[in-house]
Design an enzyme around this catalytic site. Structure first.
Site, mmCIF file in Angstrom:
data_model
loop_
_atom_site.group_PDB
_atom_site.id
_atom_site.type_symbol
_atom_site.label_atom_id
_atom_site.label_comp_id
_atom_site.label_asym_id
_atom_site.label_seq_id
_atom_site.Cartn_x
_atom_site.Cartn_y
_atom_site.Cartn_z
ATOM 1 N N SER A 453 14.996 -2.347 -36.658
ATOM 2 C CA SER A 453 14.463 -2.436 -35.293
ATOM 3 C C SER A 453 13.145 -1.659 -35.218
ATOM 4 C CB SER A 453 15.496 -1.914 -34.293
ATOM 5 O OG SER A 453 15.052 -2.096 -32.973
ATOM 6 N N THR A 454 13.108 -0.576 -34.448
ATOM 7 C CA THR A 454 11.871 0.189 -34.289
ATOM 8 C C THR A 454 11.364 0.680 -35.648
ATOM 9 O OG1 THR A 454 12.707 0.949 -32.155
ATOM 10 C CG2 THR A 454 10.788 2.095 -33.053
ATOM 11 N N HIS A 480 14.669 -6.790 -34.478
ATOM 12 C CA HIS A 480 14.695 -6.942 -33.022
ATOM 13 C C HIS A 480 13.297 -7.278 -32.515
ATOM 14 C CE1 HIS A 480 18.389 -4.051 -32.920
ATOM 15 N NE2 HIS A 480 18.733 -5.287 -33.204
ATOM 16 N N MET A 573 16.278 2.223 -33.394
ATOM 17 C CA MET A 573 16.952 2.940 -32.323
ATOM 18 C C MET A 573 18.313 2.317 -32.058
ATOM 19 S SD MET A 573 16.464 5.442 -30.084
ATOM 20 C CE MET A 573 14.678 5.600 -30.029
ATOM 21 N N ASP A 576 23.045 -0.805 -33.362
ATOM 22 C CA ASP A 576 23.251 -2.185 -33.806
ATOM 23 C C ASP A 576 23.324 -2.249 -35.335
ATOM 24 O OD1 ASP A 576 23.568 -4.929 -33.616
ATOM 25 O OD2 ASP A 576 21.411 -5.327 -33.625
#
Length: 635
Positions: A453-454, A480, A573, A576
């Protein structure tokens, strides 16, 4: 040990099936407490496994209603903790009534009605009936039915003052019936605090029954939603557990430890000044449009945890002000005169790395520029709803604030990458035409699934560009990102990798030696069909707040039992992928890999997986590709 693992898998599958069928997410409740309650219920109903219980609930609506009744915490009584109700009666409600025409009140997770009826009795002693309205909600239909009946045993009314008991209850045998006057004053509805939308415009919210049973993350989301539901100066009345209370959204009263006042910025600046002084996250806003600078500044400063100490009009000014103001986060426009946003990101990462959130157009060109910015060091982005000058930026205010706050938590030491990582040589470009025509390896015995993600675009650069051209396994990736951006990400990676990279398409057969990026807003799953493995894209509900979801991908791959399955979770973050990796481990994963803390931009998703005990290899980013090649070996 084997029996314990089987029990864990049985419960995990029950949780997943229940959410898919009903929307109820048991992962947001404290697992040990909830699991004990449900195991007792399962055993008493004569079911050997949770799977058997679930099948029984599908066949028997009455059993399902009993399950809901057991799952919810229906423990309440009238006037529980009487001193708290005294504070409500003598101070809180009079304060509210003095400044409002009509009070809107909500008893959330009301159970069998003891709490909202107590509130109605208190209100009726202070106000006329037309001066207030009262909503009461609970997830459990059975509890709501009992609340509407208004019949209670002696233990429920033991704290009710005698004058109130004689006025508002009728005793028949050992049953106390609430008066019709009080019953008519309460509107009961079914509502799930963890999944359903919240109504707004309340002056008082009472929620004292369930918060201690939620996880900290779930509680924080509930508190944030309560804060949004309250009018400025409205009150939240809770039980003893205030863990997860978000800083700044609510503040405690001196005379009532468990009463909290909603905080809203008003135009007079009175409360805004107080919030500005308390703000912990300092944001530098960079945009060449004076309108956008003012709008972004206002949207950010409406949140009590954020302040904007300065604004910059172009990239060069942003680089200078980053040095002077030392902000916690920078929001960066892309297209600006002089030094643009992309070059400014590179310069800031070289001179004084700071988390940067890009604000970019949602066109395909804007998506490509955003991917470039993320590769240069920006940690996240927000798409402007209607181009470079978005008068409707308020539509994404929640996303903007959330991503700025998340960016402030990134690890500064992980922001700066070696210069070669910013503009890597296009290793796959020379072979691009060949790779476009190459179908990949039809036969393969292993598969790799990656979630991030991030900070993910740069991490994917580092891993995928290091895979050799003869790598024989298909690689599935969830990053994401919204639509368009995932397509640009795939195109950019395809230009610099020696393996072919593309955005996954529904119905296509997997080929070894190819990388498939999950499209934005689609879950990526794999199904076996006619001896082949086929991509199946779905629009099922968000998981862990995401679509695509890493959990969904990992769970899908975990069921491909004829393949050796490898899982990688990298910077990001939240949580997930952690539950999915745990399930994958239990179903026979060949290897599980997590990015180590020292190289993660955000050590959230990998940390969650490590804490669940399902990670076999913890590896810094620069060595993940080597580890993948090592564990896959020869097909």
């Amino acid at each position: 040990m084997a029996a314990a693992k089987a029990d864990d898998l049985d419960f995990a599958q029950f949780v997943a099936k229940l959410k898919g069928k009903t929307g109820i997410d048991l992962l947001q409740y404290k697992e040990d407490q909830m699991r004990r309650r449900l195991a007792t219920f399962r055993d008493r109903r004569g079911c050997r496994t949770f799977g058997e219980l679930f099948e029984g609930m599908l066949r028997d609506a009455e059993l399902y209603e009993e399950f809901l009744d057991r799952m919810t915490i229906n423990v309440s009584e009238f006037y529980r903790n009487a001193k708290r109700w005294e504070a409500l009666e003598k101070k809180i409600i009079p304060d509210l009534a003095a400044s409002r025409g009509k009070l809107r009140c909500w008893s959330a997770a009301c159970s069998t009605g003891d709490e909202p009826y107590t509130l109605s009795i208190v209100l009726s002693g202070l106000l006329k009936r037309h001066e207030y309205e009262l909503l009461a909600t609970d997830i459990d239909k059975t509890a709501i039915k009992r609340a509407r009946e208004g019949l209670y045993g002696p233990s429920s009314v033991r704290e009710v003052p005698k004058p109130v008991l004689s006025r508002h209850f009728k005793l028949t045998g050992e049953t106390y019936a609430i008066s019709d006057e009080i019953k008519r004053s309460v509107t009961f509805k079914q509502h799930n605090l963890l999944a359903d939308p919240y109504e707004q415009g309340f002056d008082l919210i009472v929620c004292r029954n369930v918060l201690i049973y939620f996880t900290d993350a779930a509680k924080e989301n509930v508190f944030k939603n309560f804060a949004k539901s309250l009018n400025k100066g409205g009150y939240l009345f809770i039980g003893g557990d205030r863990t997860g209370l978000p800083a700044g959204t609510l503040r405690a009263r001196d005379d009532g430890r468990l009463f909290f006042i909603a905080r809203r910025k008003d135009r007079s600046g009175g409360e805004g000044k107080e919030r500005g002084a308390m703000a912990a996250i300092r944001v530098l806003v960079v945009d060449d449009s004076i309108f956008m600078r003012k709008l972004i500044k206002r949207l950010l400063e409406e949140d009590p945890e954020l302040s904007v100490p300065g604004v910059a009009t172009n990239g060069a000014e942003a680089v200078r002000m980053t040095q002077e103001l030392v902000p916690d986060v920078v929001t960066m426009d892309v297209e600006m005169p002089g030094m643009n946003g992309l070059d400014a990101v590179s310069a800031i990462m070289r001179s004084r790395p700071v988390p940067i959130v890009m604000l970019s157009s949602q066109t395909q060109e804007g998506a490509a520029a955003t991917i470039d910015a993320l590769r240069r060091g920006a940690v996240d982005f927000v798409g402007k709803p209607s181009g470079s000058t978005s008068f409707d930026l308020y539509k994404v205010r929640t996303e903007l604030v959330a991503k700025v706050k998340a960016a402030s938590k990134t690890r500064k030491t992980a922001l700066k990458l070696p210069s070669a990582a910013v503009n890597p040589a296009p290793r796959g470009a020379a072979a691009g035409a060949v790779r476009e025509d190459a179908p990949g390896f039809r036969s393969f015995g292993q598969i790799v699934a990656i979630g991030t993600s991030t900070g993910g675009p740069r991490a994917l650069d580092a891993v995928l560009t290091a895979l050799p051209p003869d790598f024989r396994c298909p690689v599935l990736v969830v990053q994401h990102m919204p639509p368009r951006f995932t397509k640009s990400l795939a195109e950019r990676l395809n230009a610099i990798c020696e393996v072919r990279v593309s955005e996954a398409e529904d119905g296509e057969s997997l080929r070894g030696g190819r990388v498939y990026i999950a499209p934005g807003d689609k879950h990526l799953t794999i199904a076996e069909k006619g001896g082949a493995y086929v991509v199946k894209l779905t629009e099922e509900p968000l998981r862990s707040g995401h679509r695509p979801s890493v959990d969904v991908l990992f769970e899908s791959v975990a069921r491909l039992s004829r393949l050796k399955r490898h899982y990688v979770i990298m910077t990001g973050m939240g949580q997930d992928g952690a539950k999915g990796m745990l399930l994958a481990k239990e179903l026979g994963a060949a290897s599980t890999i997590a990015e180590s803390q020292e190289t993660c931009v955000v050590y959230g998703m990998p940390r969650s997986a490590v804490e669940l005990g399902c990670v076999e290899h913890i590896v810094p980013l620069g060595r993940i590709a080597d580890k993948i090649v090592q564990v896959t070996g020869k097909d």
